[in-house]
Write a protein that holds these residues in place. Structure first.
Motif, PDB file in Angstrom:
ATOM      1  N   GLU A 336       0.822  -1.215   0.000  1.00  0.00           N
ATOM      2  CA  GLU A 336       0.000   0.000   0.000  1.00  0.00           C
ATOM      3  C   GLU A 336       0.856   1.266   0.000  1.00  0.00           C
ATOM      4  O   GLU A 336       0.618   2.201  -0.770  1.00  0.00           O
ATOM      5  CB  GLU A 336      -0.935  -0.007   1.211  1.00  0.00           C
ATOM      6  CG  GLU A 336      -1.879   1.178   1.257  1.00  0.00           C
ATOM      7  CD  GLU A 336      -2.922   1.039   2.355  1.00  0.00           C
ATOM      8  OE1 GLU A 336      -3.736   1.952   2.485  1.00  0.00           O
ATOM      9  OE2 GLU A 336      -2.922   0.006   3.065  1.00  0.00           O
ATOM     10  N   GLU A 337       1.866   1.295   0.838  1.00  0.00           N
ATOM     11  CA  GLU A 337       2.703   2.493   0.929  1.00  0.00           C
ATOM     12  C   GLU A 337       3.508   2.690  -0.349  1.00  0.00           C
ATOM     13  O   GLU A 337       3.720   3.816  -0.792  1.00  0.00           O
ATOM     14  CB  GLU A 337       3.641   2.391   2.139  1.00  0.00           C
ATOM     15  CG  GLU A 337       4.420   3.671   2.385  1.00  0.00           C
ATOM     16  CD  GLU A 337       5.137   3.659   3.723  1.00  0.00           C
ATOM     17  OE1 GLU A 337       5.982   4.532   3.933  1.00  0.00           O
ATOM     18  OE2 GLU A 337       4.845   2.782   4.556  1.00  0.00           O
ATOM     19  N   GLU A 338       3.955   1.580  -0.935  1.00  0.00           N
ATOM     20  CA  GLU A 338       4.721   1.674  -2.187  1.00  0.00           C
ATOM     21  C   GLU A 338       3.866   2.231  -3.321  1.00  0.00           C
ATOM     22  O   GLU A 338       4.342   3.031  -4.143  1.00  0.00           O
ATOM     23  CB  GLU A 338       5.239   0.279  -2.569  1.00  0.00           C
ATOM     24  CG  GLU A 338       5.884   0.209  -3.948  1.00  0.00           C
ATOM     25  CD  GLU A 338       6.013  -1.209  -4.448  1.00  0.00           C
ATOM     26  OE1 GLU A 338       6.240  -1.382  -5.657  1.00  0.00           O
ATOM     27  OE2 GLU A 338       5.884  -2.153  -3.641  1.00  0.00           O
ATOM     28  N   LEU A 339       2.604   1.820  -3.383  1.00  0.00           N
ATOM     29  CA  LEU A 339       1.737   2.217  -4.495  1.00  0.00           C
ATOM     30  C   LEU A 339       1.157   3.616  -4.320  1.00  0.00           C
ATOM     31  O   LEU A 339       0.797   4.265  -5.303  1.00  0.00           O
ATOM     32  CB  LEU A 339       0.601   1.200  -4.652  1.00  0.00           C
ATOM     33  CG  LEU A 339       1.034  -0.214  -5.046  1.00  0.00           C
ATOM     34  CD1 LEU A 339      -0.149  -1.165  -4.986  1.00  0.00           C
ATOM     35  CD2 LEU A 339       1.654  -0.222  -6.435  1.00  0.00           C
ATOM     36  N   ALA A 340       1.053   4.081  -3.090  1.00  0.00           N
ATOM     37  CA  ALA A 340       0.507   5.416  -2.852  1.00  0.00           C
ATOM     38  C   ALA A 340       1.459   6.470  -3.425  1.00  0.00           C
ATOM     39  O   ALA A 340       2.675   6.355  -3.301  1.00  0.00           O
ATOM     40  CB  ALA A 340       0.309   5.645  -1.360  1.00  0.00           C
ATOM     41  N   MET A 341       0.899   7.466  -4.077  1.00  0.00           N
ATOM     42  CA  MET A 341       1.710   8.533  -4.677  1.00  0.00           C
ATOM     43  C   MET A 341       1.654   9.759  -3.778  1.00  0.00           C
ATOM     44  O   MET A 341       0.673  10.513  -3.784  1.00  0.00           O
ATOM     45  CB  MET A 341       1.201   8.851  -6.078  1.00  0.00           C
ATOM     46  CG  MET A 341       1.397   7.701  -7.051  1.00  0.00           C
ATOM     47  SD  MET A 341       0.977   8.169  -8.730  1.00  0.00           S
ATOM     48  CE  MET A 341       1.623   6.747  -9.626  1.00  0.00           C
ATOM     49  N   LYS A 342       2.712   9.955  -3.032  1.00  0.00           N
ATOM     50  CA  LYS A 342       2.711  10.970  -1.991  1.00  0.00           C
ATOM     51  C   LYS A 342       3.101  12.356  -2.487  1.00  0.00           C
ATOM     52  O   LYS A 342       3.169  13.302  -1.707  1.00  0.00           O
ATOM     53  CB  LYS A 342       3.633  10.540  -0.853  1.00  0.00           C
ATOM     54  CG  LYS A 342       3.184   9.224  -0.214  1.00  0.00           C
ATOM     55  CD  LYS A 342       4.109   8.798   0.911  1.00  0.00           C
ATOM     56  CE  LYS A 342       3.632   7.484   1.525  1.00  0.00           C
ATOM     57  NZ  LYS A 342       4.525   7.015   2.612  1.00  0.00           N
ATOM     58  N   ILE A 343       3.373  12.461  -3.803  1.00  0.00           N
ATOM     59  CA  ILE A 343       3.746  13.774  -4.332  1.00  0.00           C
ATOM     60  C   ILE A 343       2.536  14.699  -4.451  1.00  0.00           C
ATOM     61  O   ILE A 343       2.690  15.924  -4.499  1.00  0.00           O
ATOM     62  CB  ILE A 343       4.431  13.647  -5.705  1.00  0.00           C
ATOM     63  CG1 ILE A 343       3.481  12.979  -6.717  1.00  0.00           C
ATOM     64  CG2 ILE A 343       5.738  12.891  -5.600  1.00  0.00           C
ATOM     65  CD1 ILE A 343       4.009  13.019  -8.146  1.00  0.00           C
ATOM     66  N   PHE A 344       1.333  14.111  -4.472  1.00  0.00           N
ATOM     67  CA  PHE A 344       0.141  14.926  -4.711  1.00  0.00           C
ATOM     68  C   PHE A 344      -0.372  15.547  -3.410  1.00  0.00           C
ATOM     69  O   PHE A 344      -0.252  14.958  -2.338  1.00  0.00           O
ATOM     70  CB  PHE A 344      -0.946  14.096  -5.378  1.00  0.00           C
ATOM     71  CG  PHE A 344      -0.576  13.685  -6.779  1.00  0.00           C
ATOM     72  CD1 PHE A 344      -0.658  14.593  -7.821  1.00  0.00           C
ATOM     73  CD2 PHE A 344      -0.123  12.405  -7.047  1.00  0.00           C
ATOM     74  CE1 PHE A 344      -0.305  14.225  -9.111  1.00  0.00           C
ATOM     75  CE2 PHE A 344       0.230  12.031  -8.327  1.00  0.00           C
ATOM     76  CZ  PHE A 344       0.139  12.949  -9.368  1.00  0.00           C
TER      77      PHE A 344
END
Length: 629
Positions: A336-344
């Motif tokens: 889950e953490e790998e797939l989440a895109m935290k740049i947004f």
């Protein structure tokens, strides 16, 4: 003087080797190998060049050993795999290449702290990449005569079998044709799979420069060139790290779970314990399909992936199926953490689509109307159109959506190659608070497939030619034509793309229409199932099916039979890893072989969607895989 000494030392290293490795290649000659004709040698050099271009030495060191397996044991002499362990050398200096050992034990015996140890009576296959000017004359003649493909600027592979005698001298021989077939399959498979290795930040000491990787195992189908095929066109190649890693062991190792076949499920865990606000949201029991309010549902305490209405259904599922899949599900959940895109910088969870759109002031506006069910009564492709591009993007501020303008060219006309959303947003000067990536995902996924995954289509575009794409099963994207117009600007003045959208979701009054949505992208719409309409369509270079859900629609069977008979590269995306596992099963049942493994799509939507009976990380176009590539 310093420059002169540096040059002399560099040439000494090239000619005699240094650091880990057994020195430069020998004078063995592939032309003397029985069965190795000119076509075989050319294929070997192409395979070596393909591996070299992926740059495995940037991360891999001699201590990273890989288990390998090509086809079945019965495919090889003595019913035994010729080699079972691979080691890359040269990442820290010295000879550049890779070694293949008969066993993991042999590899460990020869693996010293700073150099390769010569061990008597241990035989290995070496592929070393050497500078052409320093190669034996026989190799240079072969390269010139057959016009062999170079690896990088001026390097070419030298393939030999080395064996250390009891007096610690090295003896060399030509590899057999069977050994050459084996190394070809390995080069093709590893070039696809080593980029998938995930760094394990918790294993390596903080002071260490060596990267540690999470347990890894993947299988990909490699296509034999005609001159190497023996009855079958494809062969399944499995690569694992560390050697001996199995699929089940990976699930257990990564999940670090304590359950076994002998224990019962732990106490049920309510969905409220997952720190998610589920007020008013209905969940569906994965066993009896009963709907319950989110705060009243429970989930498996081990993997947290599956939802139930009661402990009774949970225990029933554990006994019948879930016990055997819980470990794998836990691994998938931990991505889950790998797939989440935290740049947004906007909310990336659309548990309730209408409320999510309202939070962005986009509800029931422009193309965003397809992001909730409020306009489900309106057929795909027929949303009422108002105004211009600004209205299509829901009235976003001018700087928050891509304008219909070209990218800066810097004097060059060639397709812009993108690595992900961050690069695209920066090129378009879009703020990361803009949610347009959610709609652009379909268009940029197609562009990514054509320019990064499909080598043949990329080459056509670089030559300024047209690429024809058969796009199967369109639905909501029929109302997102302004997003597909962005592909034209990314082509940057080079090549054209014709996208033929085929599917039952195309409305009757749009079927047969053609629209030039931009100067370099043309869109054709065809209503019907692919296998019935394909005869009337231009032959494709690539086939795509986004968010395909192959296991959900029986009509895919005929389409997949056609994909198999055509032999055209086809790429599929789906929303979660468990969905992709089902897709792989459907494809293999149709006789198709996975030649591009399941990988995260860098242009997946950043907005997480939520299933009613499961909690797997799910994003539109999340993963991509391919056949016939």
């Amino acid at each position: 003087m310093d420059a002169h000494l540096k040059n002399v030392f560099a040439r000494f290293q090239e000619q005699y080797g240094s650091g880990p490795g057994l020195g430069p290649g020998s004078a063995t000659r592939l032309k003397k190998v029985e069965g190795a004709n000119d076509a075989v040698i050319r294929s070997l050099y192409r395979g070596a060049a393909a591996l070299y271009r992926t740059g495995p030495w940037k991360r891999l060191r001699p201590g990273h050993l890989f288990g390998v397996r090509v086809g079945k044991d019965t495919d090889w002499s003595g019913n035994k795999q010729p080699f079972s362990c691979v080691q890359f050398i040269g990442g820290d200096g010295g000879d550049l290449g890779f070694y293949m050992f008969r066993s993991e034990n042999d590899a460990k015996k020869m693996m010293g702290a700073r150099e390769t140890i010569r061990v008597p009576n241990v035989e290995l296959l070496r592929v070393t990449y050497e500078v052409e000017s320093l190669m034996f004359p026989s190799h240079r003649k072969l390269i010139k005569t057959l016009a062999l493909e170079a690896s990088g600027n001026d390097r070419f592979p030298v393939i030999d079998i080395a064996r250390c005698t009891s007096s610690y001298e090295l003896k060399f021989r030509n590899p057999s044709f069977e050994e050459l077939r084996f190394v070809y399959a390995i080069m093709r498979a590893i070039s696809l799979m080593h980029p998938l290795l995930q760094q394990d930040h918790n294993s390596a000491p903080k002071w260490s420069r060596v990267v540690c990787f999470e347990p890894f195992i993947e299988t990909v189908d490699v296509q034999w060139p005609p001159e190497m095929a023996k009855g079958n066109e494809l062969v399944a190649v499995t690569v694992s790290h560390p050697p001996g890693q199995g699929y089940e062991e990976k699930a257990i190792a990564v999940a670090n779970s304590t359950f076994t076949n002998n224990i019962e499920p732990l106490k049920e865990e309510t969905s409220a314990d997952l720190n998610v606000n589920l007020n008013g949201i209905l969940r569906q029991c994965s066993v009896c399909e009963k709907q319950v309010h989110g705060e009243q549902s429970i989930c498996c305490n081990h993997c947290r992936a599956v939802n139930y209405c009661s402990p009774i259904c949970q225990k029933q599922d554990w006994k019948e199926t879930h016990k055997s899949t819980c470990g794998l599900y836990k691994v998938m959940m931990e991505r889950e953490e790998e797939l989440a895109m935290k740049i947004f910088m906007f909310s990336c969870s659309a548990e309730q689509p209408c409320k999510w759109l309202e939070s962005l002031n986009l509800h029931q506006k422009g193309m965003w109307r397809r992001k909730c069910s409020c306009y489900s009564h309106c057929p795909y492709g027929l949303l009422p159109i108002k105004g211009d591009l600004w209205d299509s993007w829901g009235g976003l501020d001018y700087n928050e959506y891509p304008q219909d303008t070209p990218f800066p060219r810097d004097g060059m006309s060639s397709p812009i190659l993108l690595s992900g959303w961050s690069e695209y947003y920066n090129l378009r000067s879009l703020p990361f608070s803009s949610a347009v990536a959610d709609i652009l995902s379909h268009a940029l996924t197609v562009y990514y497939i054509l320019t990064a995954l499909s080598i043949s289509s990329k080459n056509l575009l670089l030559k300024g030619k047209e690429v024809i794409v058969h796009y199967l099963g369109p639905e909501g994207e029929l109302d997102w034509m302004p997003a597909f117009a962005e592909i034209s600007h990314l082509l940057n003045g080079m090549g054209n793309i014709q996208i033929v959208m085929v599917g039952p979701g195309v409305p009757t009054n749009l079927s047969g229409t053609t629209s030039g949505i931009s100067s370099r992208v043309r869109m054709n719409l065809v209503r019907g199932v692919y296998q019935e309409e394909s005869t009337y369509l231009p032959s494709p270079h690539v086939i795509v099916a986004l968010n395909c859900g192959l296991e959900c629609y029986p009509t895919w069977g005929g389409a997949l039979d056609l994909v198999k008979s055509m032999g055209v590269p086809a790429f599929f995306t789906d929303q979660s890893e468990i969905s992709c596992a089902n897709v792989k099963q459907v494809l293999r049942s149709a006789g198709l072989h996975i030649t591009h493994p399941v990988t995260p799509n860098p242009f997946r939507s950043p907005v997480r969607s939520h299933g009613s009976s499961t909690n797997f990380p799910s994003y539109s176009n999340c993963f991509v895989l391919g056949v016939n590539t």
